[in-house]
Scaffold this active site. Structure first.
Site, mmCIF file in Angstrom:
data_model
loop_
_atom_site.group_PDB
_atom_site.id
_atom_site.type_symbol
_atom_site.label_atom_id
_atom_site.label_comp_id
_atom_site.label_asym_id
_atom_site.label_seq_id
_atom_site.Cartn_x
_atom_site.Cartn_y
_atom_site.Cartn_z
ATOM 1 N N HIS A 104 66.153 7.916 31.238
ATOM 2 C CA HIS A 104 66.647 9.119 30.590
ATOM 3 C C HIS A 104 65.559 10.187 30.586
ATOM 4 O O HIS A 104 64.376 9.889 30.616
ATOM 5 C CB HIS A 104 67.100 8.823 29.149
ATOM 6 N N HIS A 154 60.716 14.750 32.565
ATOM 7 C CA HIS A 154 60.269 13.611 33.368
ATOM 8 C C HIS A 154 61.031 12.364 32.934
ATOM 9 O O HIS A 154 61.637 12.331 31.864
ATOM 10 C CB HIS A 154 58.760 13.378 33.179
#
EC number: 3.1.4.58
Length: 197
Positions: free
Chosen positions: A126, A42
């Site tokens: 990220h 995620h």
């Protein structure tokens, strides 16, 4: 409960990344890293930490408002990097500025709801795929830590398919059971709000 706001990539994007990660895990020394499981992949937008039950209604209201203010936008998983010699991550390409604005709104929503949060840092999208193995105290187990450079190099040309970020998710993190080697946190979506509605 331990909560964070996140964007979850769709299964097709996760499958593309899983194929690349499989190749990275075949590189020499890959067993010197702790690889995250694809179910947990995620983009964290804002980390709220332990949130008291009585704060949840206001947090839900604030995150719903944040989602309403932002429109769906295009993104793709692309490239990668590392944080020191601790973390290997996959980056985002596309409208990452829209993702940054969504992250800022989610963080502001948490603050306004009364969640005590760390000081604001610039958002860097990220998705963590691996971490260096460490001892219980956070120090490397071995003096010769695994170099993350080959794994980052293996992500340089990675570019997944484009997908639409369409919702803001509130996710609960269930920590791994203590003393069970290799066990990872489990994530549960507790609420989601469509963007732009």
């Amino acid at each position: 409960m331990r909560l964070f706001a996140a964007v979850l990539p769709p299964e097709a994007a996760v499958a593309e990344l899983a194929a690349r990660v499989k190749a990275l895990r075949a590189l020499p020394g890959a067993d010197g890293l702790r690889w995250t499981e694809r179910e947990g992949w995620h983009f964290t937008l804002a980390f709220f930490g332990e949130v008291a039950e009585d704060v949840l209604p206001e947090l839900h209201t604030r995150l719903a408002r944040a989602a309403h203010r932002h429109h769906p936008h295009e993104l793709r998983l692309a490239g990668g990097g590392r944080f020191d010699d601790r973390v290997v991550w996959v980056g985002a390409d596309g409208d990452s500025e829209a993702l940054r604005r969504l992250a800022d709104s989610a963080e502001a929503g948490g603050r306004r709801a009364g969640v005590p949060m760390d000081r604001h840092r610039p958002y860097h999208p990220h998705l963590t795929i691996a971490r260096a193995r460490s001892s219980r105290h956070g120090f490397p187990r071995h003096t010769s830590a695994t170099s993350l450079a080959p794994y980052v190099d293996g992500l340089t040309d990675f570019a997944g398919r484009e997908w639409t970020v369409g919702e803001l998710n509130l996710v609960r993190s269930h920590p791994p059971a203590p003393g069970v080697p290799g066990q990872q946190p489990r994530y549960e979506v507790v609420a989601a709000w469509p963007l732009g509605h």
